[in-house]
Enzyme design. Structure first.
Site: not given
Length: 366
Positions: A83, A148, A240, A250, A261
């Site tokens: 990513q 991520h 979120e 958070y 998953y």
């Protein structure tokens, strides 16, 4: 192949726009194709006086003006793995005088792996090159994983920068303030640490951290009151929308509104004292990308509404009200894997479609 790709971009941009009409609760929306033939586009930023910049994840920055796209030289070398790659681009409010352009990207680390980094350079007047490019921040530590990275960069009301960072697939690190994983950092424009950051002087804590306990925040926006809002990926459910508060936790991976998953429970449940609750969450997940808060210029009914791109369901989610709720999903051929959504200076809404390799302009059809 790269020369051919650029040729295709120029031909499509110069040709007639594809006609598409999207349905919405406030009337039909006209879609214009602004540019096509892109290779995994990630972000867009508008330039004063016309034109815009586009990032492609494999490391190319494009300057587009008058329907023609040109590669910008001087971009840092990126680690295009998983990513990662060339990610966000941000043009600050003082661009007309500073010529500054900020980029986030995944950077190869000396010991192996990669980390999310922030670079800044000065765009030449002809838009062909970034000069005096320097990396002003690199998340520590790097990781060999390809997941991520985050990452959006937005300018705060006081001129400091907020940068969103994913936890790189290492869940517990989001609660470890000794590293930057799973946090939102706040830095000055030269990469230094603002003196009023919440953890400055705290032993064992990275001083750039503004908030923590995040999974993979890929959308960020500062509202008209100077408040930071972030959209982040959950696992299976629990994407979120969070209003970010100074020094707040958070919750990831201690609390979440979804499951792993595998179907297994995440952490200790959905709430815990000392950990923030989202303002809104999706279940099932929509895989949210970027977020914008609309001015109301062309759609007065949407003033103050949140528009969030979806990578999973190929649509734009419109959120409104207090408490915030999803009121509409806008979809069509032009909303395939929406990677970025932004408001142009004229109030039109621009969509970066990773799925279509194109950028579209949305305006009311009536």
């Amino acid at each position: 192949m790269r020369i051919l790709g650029l040729f295709l971009i120029l031909v499509v941009a110069a040709g007639a726009a594809r006609a598409e009409i999207l349905a919405s609760d406030t009337g039909p929306i006209r879609v214009e194709t602004m540019i096509a033939g892109l290779d995994t586009p990630w972000a867009i930023a508008f330039l004063p006086g016309g034109g815009y910049l586009v990032t492609e994840r494999d490391g190319r920055l494009l300057h587009v003006r008058d329907g023609r796209a040109h590669p910008v030289q001087g971009v840092p070398r990126v680690a295009a793995v998983g990513q990662g790659g060339l990610l966000d681009v941000m043009v600050p409010r003082d661009f007309a005088t500073s010529r500054a352009v900020f980029l986030t990207y995944s950077r190869t680390e000396p010991g192996g792996g990669a980390g999310t980094a922030v670079a800044v350079g000065k765009l030449a007047p002809d838009g062909t090159i970034l000069r005096d490019v320097r990396t002003i921040f690199t998340a520590a530590p790097g990781s060999r994983g390809g997941r991520h990275f985050g990452s959006r960069i937005v300018e705060a009301a006081d001129g400091t920068l907020f940068v969103t960072l994913g936890e790189r697939g290492d869940r517990p690190s989001a609660q470890d303030r000794g590293n930057h994983n799973g946090s939102i950092v706040r830095i000055n424009r030269d990469g230094s640490v603002p003196a009023d950051n919440p953890f400055v002087g705290r032993p064992g804590v990275q001083p750039e951290i503004w908030s923590y306990g995040h999974r993979n925040p890929q959308g960020a926006v500062v509202d008209g009151q100077g408040r930071l809002w972030v959209v982040e990926h959950g696992a299976r459910g629990g994407d979120e929308v969070n209003r970010i508060r100074r020094g707040a936790n958070y919750g990831w991976p201690v609390i979440a509104h979804g499951r792993h998953y595998s179907g297994e429970k995440i952490g200790e449940g959905t709430a815990k004292p000392g950990m923030e609750q989202p303002v809104f969450y999706w279940a099932p997940s929509i895989a949210p990308s970027d977020v914008m808060i609309y001015s109301g210029w062309l759609w007065p009914e949407w003033r103050g509404d949140f528009l969030v791109g979806s990578l999973k369901f190929d649509m734009i989610s419109r959120l409104a009200g207090n408490p915030l709720r999803e009121v509409e999903r806008i979809s069509g051929a032009s909303t395939g894997r929406v990677r970025d959504v932004a408001e142009a200076p004229d109030g039109s809404i621009w969509v970066v479609s990773e799925g279509q390799g194109a950028i579209y302009r949305l305006t009311p059809a009536h």
